[in-house]
Design an enzyme around this catalytic site. Structure first.
Site, PDB file in Angstrom:
ATOM      1  N   CYS A 122       3.372   4.323 -12.078  1.00 31.31           N
ATOM      2  CA  CYS A 122       3.418   2.977 -12.634  1.00 31.31           C
ATOM      3  C   CYS A 122       2.461   2.868 -13.817  1.00 31.31           C
ATOM      4  O   CYS A 122       1.339   3.369 -13.777  1.00 31.31           O
ATOM      5  CB  CYS A 122       3.013   1.947 -11.585  1.00 31.31           C
ATOM      6  SG  CYS A 122       4.149   1.839 -10.203  1.00 31.31           S
ATOM      7  N   ARG A 137       0.936   0.731  -7.139  1.00 31.19           N
ATOM      8  CA  ARG A 137       1.792   0.261  -6.067  1.00 31.19           C
ATOM      9  C   ARG A 137       1.674   1.277  -4.942  1.00 31.19           C
ATOM     10  O   ARG A 137       1.390   2.435  -5.169  1.00 31.19           O
ATOM     11  CB  ARG A 137       3.262   0.182  -6.519  1.00 31.19           C
ATOM     12  CG  ARG A 137       3.495  -0.778  -7.685  1.00 31.19           C
ATOM     13  CD  ARG A 137       3.344  -2.231  -7.265  1.00 31.19           C
ATOM     14  NE  ARG A 137       3.727  -3.119  -8.352  1.00 31.19           N
ATOM     15  CZ  ARG A 137       2.881  -3.565  -9.267  1.00 31.19           C
ATOM     16  NH1 ARG A 137       1.608  -3.202  -9.229  1.00 31.19           N
ATOM     17  NH2 ARG A 137       3.294  -4.374 -10.215  1.00 31.19           N
ATOM     18  N   GLY A 189       4.094   2.455  -3.351  1.00 33.69           N
ATOM     19  CA  GLY A 189       5.247   3.340  -3.343  1.00 33.69           C
ATOM     20  C   GLY A 189       5.529   4.001  -4.663  1.00 33.69           C
ATOM     21  O   GLY A 189       6.604   4.536  -4.859  1.00 33.69           O
ATOM     22  N   CYS A 190       4.601   3.976  -5.601  1.00 35.36           N
ATOM     23  CA  CYS A 190       4.890   4.527  -6.924  1.00 35.36           C
ATOM     24  C   CYS A 190       3.667   5.254  -7.450  1.00 35.36           C
ATOM     25  O   CYS A 190       2.566   4.730  -7.394  1.00 35.36           O
ATOM     26  CB  CYS A 190       5.289   3.415  -7.888  1.00 35.36           C
ATOM     27  SG  CYS A 190       5.541   3.993  -9.562  1.00 35.36           S
ATOM     28  N   GLY A 191       3.887   6.430  -7.989  1.00 37.06           N
ATOM     29  CA  GLY A 191       2.767   7.197  -8.501  1.00 37.06           C
ATOM     30  C   GLY A 191       2.716   7.290  -9.999  1.00 37.06           C
ATOM     31  O   GLY A 191       1.842   7.953 -10.546  1.00 37.06           O
TER      32      GLY A 191
END
Length: 280
Positions: A125, A119, A121-123
């Site tokens: 996931c 994503r 905005g996510c590191g």
């Protein structure tokens, strides 16, 4: 001057697209017709050998830098020399980023491979256990010091260097600055983690000395951003927004200097104030 973005391939989508729009006032006046640039967001499948590893939503620029930086911060490689080749392939649903590793490193990677769904905005996931959270035990033993005036100089220069950001108002940037505040490299992406990975990859490929400078990011400073900076070996991190509590804990564990809420006139020091020169 900061390094320029890579020349886009004819086969790659543009980093931004211009679209028509209407500007509507709350006063009830007639809508105004206009057009503006939007940041491109493309699924990029990272493939090691012939084995897919992750799909990340990226701005389709500086993808070779991204391959190097992502591979380092994910712990897949330890040095640029362990990557033999990178290649971008356009497919129906997005892009494939092929990364060829040295044979021994590829075997190690495949032995502990995990699949993640990316994503912007996510590191973290896709991890299945808390033990899989990306972290390093590296401590910053650098005695480097930087003047707050150099931080201000780097922030001012970064405003001018964010070409895609100025065009779209929708991307993050990460930059590496010398101790005098001069920018060495700047990378932008719709994802803050991607922007930092691209910058790290650019520094890896150029052989830049990351002991003599500092990192500037335009996003908030989260746990993953600190961990990526630690893998790079950055002793000083400057963030535009505030850090999370966990990011601060990790910065302290790495003996890292963490500055945040960086503005034109002030910067807040959360850890490692001994590396800052405030007088004069």
């Amino acid at each position: 001057m900061p390094t320029a973005p890579e020349s886009p391939s004819q086969d790659l989508p543009p980093a931004s697209v211009r679209v028509p729009m209407q500007v509507v006032a709350y006063t009830g006046s007639e809508p105004r017709l206009d057009a503006r640039a939007l940041a491109a967001e493309v699924p990029v499948n990272l493939v090691y050998g012939s084995v897919p590893h992750a799909v990340m939503m990226c701005t389709p620029a500086d993808l070779e830098d991204f391959a190097y930086g992502f591979s380092l911060t994910e712990g897949i490689v330890e040095a640029a020399e362990e990557i033999r080749e990178t290649r971008v392939e356009t497919v129906a649903d997005g892009l494939r980023l092929h990364i060829e590793l040295a044979p021994g490193r590829l075997r190690e990677h495949l032995a502990r491979k995990r699949a993640i769904s990316g994503r912007t905005g996510c590191g973290v996931c896709g991890i299945e256990d808390l033990k899989e959270l990306p972290r390093t035990d590296r401590r910053m033993d650098s005695e480097v010091r930087v003047a707050v005036s150099a931080i201000a100089r780097a922030l001012s220069a970064l405003d001018e260097a964010q070409r895609l950001g100025a065009e779209t108002r929708a991307v993050h940037a990460a930059a590496w600055a010398r101790l005098d505040g001069t920018l060495v490299a700047v990378r932008e992406d719709v994802g803050r983690h991607n922007a930092l990975d691209k910058l790290i990859g650019a520094l890896m490929r150029s052989g830049a000395d990351t002991r003599a400078g500092f990192l500037v990011i335009t996003s908030r400073c989260s746990f993953e951003m600190v961990e990526k900076a630690a893998r790079l070996g950055a002793a000083i991190v400057v963030a535009i927004s505030a850090p999370t509590a966990l990011a601060l804990d990790r910065a302290r564990a790495h003996a890292m200097t963490l500055c945040a809420i960086a503005r034109a006139d002030t910067v807040t020091v959360f850890a490692g104030a001994d590396r800052l020169i405030t007088a004069g």
